[in-house]
Design an enzyme around this catalytic site. Structure first.
Site, PDB file in Angstrom:
ATOM      1  N   TYR A  34      -8.781   1.610   7.590  1.00 24.90           N
ATOM      2  CA  TYR A  34      -9.016   2.320   6.329  1.00 24.90           C
ATOM      3  C   TYR A  34      -8.372   1.581   5.170  1.00 24.90           C
ATOM      4  O   TYR A  34      -7.587   0.647   5.379  1.00 24.90           O
ATOM      5  CB  TYR A  34      -8.515   3.771   6.427  1.00 24.90           C
ATOM      6  CG  TYR A  34      -7.004   3.944   6.408  1.00 24.90           C
ATOM      7  CD1 TYR A  34      -6.219   3.571   7.493  1.00 24.90           C
ATOM      8  CD2 TYR A  34      -6.360   4.479   5.297  1.00 24.90           C
ATOM      9  CE1 TYR A  34      -4.849   3.725   7.470  1.00 24.90           C
ATOM     10  CE2 TYR A  34      -4.981   4.642   5.262  1.00 24.90           C
ATOM     11  CZ  TYR A  34      -4.232   4.264   6.352  1.00 24.90           C
ATOM     12  OH  TYR A  34      -2.859   4.412   6.327  1.00 24.90           O
ATOM     13  N   ARG A  53      -7.469  -7.274   2.160  1.00 25.10           N
ATOM     14  CA  ARG A  53      -6.758  -6.594   3.262  1.00 25.10           C
ATOM     15  C   ARG A  53      -7.751  -5.863   4.168  1.00 25.10           C
ATOM     16  O   ARG A  53      -7.589  -5.845   5.389  1.00 25.10           O
ATOM     17  CB  ARG A  53      -5.712  -5.630   2.702  1.00 25.10           C
ATOM     18  CG  ARG A  53      -4.861  -5.005   3.805  1.00 25.10           C
ATOM     19  CD  ARG A  53      -3.690  -4.222   3.268  1.00 25.10           C
ATOM     20  NE  ARG A  53      -4.118  -3.053   2.523  1.00 25.10           N
ATOM     21  CZ  ARG A  53      -3.286  -2.226   1.885  1.00 25.10           C
ATOM     22  NH1 ARG A  53      -1.981  -2.461   1.917  1.00 25.10           N
ATOM     23  NH2 ARG A  53      -3.734  -1.180   1.231  1.00 25.10           N
ATOM     24  N   LYS A 149      -4.325  -2.179   8.870  1.00 30.74           N
ATOM     25  CA  LYS A 149      -4.344  -0.825   8.308  1.00 30.74           C
ATOM     26  C   LYS A 149      -5.264   0.024   9.200  1.00 30.74           C
ATOM     27  O   LYS A 149      -6.393   0.391   8.830  1.00 30.74           O
ATOM     28  CB  LYS A 149      -4.795  -0.851   6.840  1.00 30.74           C
ATOM     29  CG  LYS A 149      -4.333   0.398   6.084  1.00 30.74           C
ATOM     30  CD  LYS A 149      -4.314   0.171   4.600  1.00 30.74           C
ATOM     31  CE  LYS A 149      -4.133   1.453   3.816  1.00 30.74           C
ATOM     32  NZ  LYS A 149      -2.873   2.162   4.004  1.00 30.74           N
ATOM     33  N   GLU A 181       9.976  -0.805   7.592  1.00 31.24           N
ATOM     34  CA  GLU A 181       9.350  -0.124   6.447  1.00 31.24           C
ATOM     35  C   GLU A 181       9.532   1.375   6.681  1.00 31.24           C
ATOM     36  O   GLU A 181      10.199   1.772   7.629  1.00 31.24           O
ATOM     37  CB  GLU A 181       7.861  -0.495   6.335  1.00 31.24           C
ATOM     38  CG  GLU A 181       7.044  -0.132   7.569  1.00 31.24           C
ATOM     39  CD  GLU A 181       5.555  -0.493   7.490  1.00 31.24           C
ATOM     40  OE1 GLU A 181       5.067  -0.855   6.424  1.00 31.24           O
ATOM     41  OE2 GLU A 181       4.907  -0.373   8.550  1.00 31.24           O
TER      42      GLU A 181
HETATM   43  N1  PMP Z   1       3.397   0.629   4.945  1.00 25.98           N
HETATM   44  C1  PMP Z   1       2.668   1.589   5.537  1.00 25.98           C
HETATM   45  C2  PMP Z   1       2.949   1.922   6.957  1.00 25.98           C
HETATM   46  C3  PMP Z   1       1.679   2.287   4.823  1.00 25.98           C
HETATM   47  O1  PMP Z   1       0.964   3.251   5.425  1.00 25.98           O
HETATM   48  C4  PMP Z   1       1.459   1.954   3.467  1.00 25.98           C
HETATM   49  C5  PMP Z   1       0.383   2.664   2.673  1.00 25.98           C
HETATM   50  N2  PMP Z   1       0.543   4.041   2.621  1.00 25.98           N
HETATM   51  C6  PMP Z   1       2.265   0.964   2.876  1.00 25.98           C
HETATM   52  C7  PMP Z   1       3.206   0.296   3.655  1.00 25.98           C
HETATM   53  C8  PMP Z   1       2.103   0.584   1.417  1.00 25.98           C
HETATM   54  O2  PMP Z   1       0.870  -0.060   1.193  1.00 25.98           O
HETATM   55  P1  PMP Z   1       0.183   0.000  -0.247  1.00 25.98           P
HETATM   56  O3  PMP Z   1       1.206  -0.414  -1.225  1.00 25.98           O
HETATM   57  O4  PMP Z   1      -0.953  -0.949  -0.152  1.00 25.98           O
HETATM   58  O5  PMP Z   1      -0.257   1.428  -0.458  1.00 25.98           O
END
Ligand code: PMP
Length: 293
Positions: A34, A53, A149, A181
């Site tokens: 997604y 991505r 993702k 993270e």
């Molecule tokens: N890490 C994870 C596990 C995520 O699910 C997300 C998005 N929600 C992010 C990092 C941040 O990604 P982005 O800045 O592209 O939203």
């Protein structure tokens, strides 16, 4: 709430009429990926980074969506038009699964057409930094391909639920004493006046917000370093924040009950927040990237 109509497999339908088969591999195996793409002032944010991505996720899963960048741009421009022009921030949710098979089977033995589901949603504009949150540290129970993702988010869902059951807002994952993270965001710390974030690897998602923040740190000559961060470093950080498309920047005020910089908003984060807001505003006024073909 998704704005009606939503897009499903080439059709625009009301959300109540948008149905998928129970034999969809997304439903049976979480076999899909997604994207969440912000829209500011009816302009798609960092479209080419999000499409890149998406392509990486699809390729990693071996799914050929059958959509070109031009097709995505056309689809997104429909969605953008649906958003409220008085609402500064909206986003696009796009999900692609491998498709519907005739029989449940781990191995796909037939040629199937991917399921494509997409909609837009209006969200609240973040004029100020969101309220600081409390987090708990958890061992990373998720799989080894956090760089994709993927729609299989059970590890994050369970970890977040456990954190909330214990009275925290979210959790930060570590592996072998290294910070990864949070359950749905990337992470930054400040140590000795230097902003630090863990390097990209198979363990974490390459967030687009993280990417933009790194560009801003460079542009405004704020000292930064992309390097592994240990659990001890996290505990001793003078500032910590999370970054994601939906929440943008989220200050962390407490880890497992320990206050970060006495629970006060850090000076570096304040500065970065100003740079970020400025960037978002100029982007939404000037950029032409949504015309990408
Ligand atoms: N890490 C994870 C596990 C995520 O699910 C997300 C998005 N929600 C992010 C990092 C941040 O990604 P982005 O800045 O592209 O939203």
């Amino acid at each position: 709430m998704p704005i009606n109509p939503v897009f499903l497999n080439g059709k625009w339908l009301s959300i109540d009429q948008a149905m998928i088969s129970p034999l969809d591999r997304g439903f049976l195996f979480a076999d899909g990926c997604y994207e969440v793409i912000p829209i500011y002032n009816q302009k798609v944010f960092r479209l080419s980074d999000h499409l890149q991505r998406l392509e990486y996720s699809l390729q990693s899963l071996g799914i050929d969506s059958g959509y070109s960048n031009k097709d995505w741009v056309e689809l997104f421009s429909h969605l953008v038009k649906q958003t409220d022009d008085k609402n500064y921030k909206s986003y696009i949710y796009l999900q692609i699964t491998r498709g519907v098979e005739s029989k449940r089977d781990h191995i796909v033995k037939e040629a199937i057409v991917p399921t494509v589901f997409c909609y837009a949603e209006n969200t609240a504009t973040l004029n100020d930094l969101p309220e600081a949150i409390s987090v708990t540290l958890q061992e990373d129970i998720r799989w080894h391909r956090g760089d994709i993702k993927a729609i299989s988010l059970l590890g994050s869902v369970l970890a977040r639920r456990q954190a909330m059951d214990e009275g925290y807002d979210d959790c930060i994952f570590y592996r072998d004493n290294e910070i990864v993270e949070s359950s749905s965001s990337n992470l930054f710390i400040v140590e000795g006046g230097v902003v630090k974030t863990p390097p990209l690897s198979n363990w974490l998602l390459g967030g687009i917000t993280r990417l933009v923040l790194l560009e801003l740190l460079e542009k405004y000559r704020i000292p930064f370093s992309v390097e592994p961060i240990s659990v001890e470093q996290l505990h001793h950080a003078s500032e910590i924040w999370l970054s994601s498309s939906i929440k943008e920047l989220i200050p962390v005020r407490q880890i497992d009950g320990q206050l970060i910089s006495n629970g006060e908003m850090g000076e570096v984060l304040k500065k970065i927040w100003d740079c970020w807001r400025q960037y978002i505003h100029s982007y939404s006024e000037n950029q032409i990237e949504s015309k990408l073909t």
